[in-house]
Design a protein around this motif. Structure first.
Motif, short mmCIF file in Angstrom:
data_model
loop_
_atom_site.label_atom_id
_atom_site.label_comp_id
_atom_site.label_asym_id
_atom_site.label_seq_id
_atom_site.Cartn_x
_atom_site.Cartn_y
_atom_site.Cartn_z
N ALA A 38 0.84 -1.19 0.00
CA ALA A 38 0.00 0.00 0.00
C ALA A 38 0.88 1.25 0.00
O ALA A 38 1.87 1.33 0.71
N GLN A 39 0.49 2.23 -0.82
CA GLN A 39 1.24 3.47 -0.88
C GLN A 39 0.89 4.35 0.30
O GLN A 39 -0.28 4.44 0.69
N THR A 40 1.89 5.01 0.85
CA THR A 40 1.64 5.98 1.90
C THR A 40 1.16 7.26 1.25
O THR A 40 1.31 7.46 0.04
N ILE A 41 0.62 8.16 2.05
CA ILE A 41 0.14 9.44 1.50
C ILE A 41 1.30 10.25 0.93
O ILE A 41 1.13 10.95 -0.07
N ASP A 42 2.49 10.12 1.52
CA ASP A 42 3.66 10.82 0.99
C ASP A 42 4.03 10.30 -0.39
O ASP A 42 4.37 11.08 -1.29
N ASP A 43 3.95 8.98 -0.58
CA ASP A 43 4.22 8.40 -1.90
C ASP A 43 3.19 8.87 -2.92
O ASP A 43 3.53 9.18 -4.06
N ILE A 44 1.94 8.91 -2.50
CA ILE A 44 0.88 9.35 -3.41
C ILE A 44 1.13 10.78 -3.86
O ILE A 44 1.02 11.10 -5.04
#
Length: 139
Positions: A38-44
């Protein structure tokens, strides 16, 4: 009980304990890998591209101004999407030309899915993980 029966029972118990321990380890390791996908919000935020606002007419003569946030799976995919900006605009305009005002009132999920799948066909490295509508004005 004979010595042979005691040895067999002990061996079966040991094998059973080893099998259970192995199962627990495998399930825990598999669970950790799924959480890491799952992508973190920072990655998104870091791997997303904000499309320009596009104003175009619809099939029924109405006008729409729309903008998307396109989330990719990595830096290389993001760079490729930025280079393919003109193709993104083309995909959106062609898709919007078939829509009516009523299509926008019932939801945009279908349009987001079409944009996502069309872009995934174009990108050579990585993939588009999500497309969000961030601005929409219907006139």
């Amino acid at each position: 009980m004979s010595k042979l029966v005691k040895t067999m029972i002990t061996s079966l118990v040991v094998l059973l304990v080893i099998a259970i321990a192995s199962l627990v380890v495998v399930l825990n390791v598999a669970g950790e890998n799924e959480k890491g996908d799952a992508q973190t919000i920072d990655d998104i935020v870091n791997y997303s591209y904000e499309s320009p606002e596009i104003t175009t007419d619809l099939a029924d003569g109405a006008f729409v101004r729309i903008q998307f946030q396109i989330v990719t799976d990595g830096k290389e995919t993001l760079k490729e999407v930025e280079k393919r900006d003109f193709q993104l605009k083309n995909i959106i305009i062609k898709e919007l030309a078939t829509k009516t005002e009523e299509d926008f009132k019932s939801g945009l999920s279908e349009l987001e899915q079409v944009v996502k799948s069309s872009l995934n066909e174009l990108v050579e490295e990585g993939e588009i993980t999500e497309v969000y509508t961030i601005n929409k004005i219907l006139q």
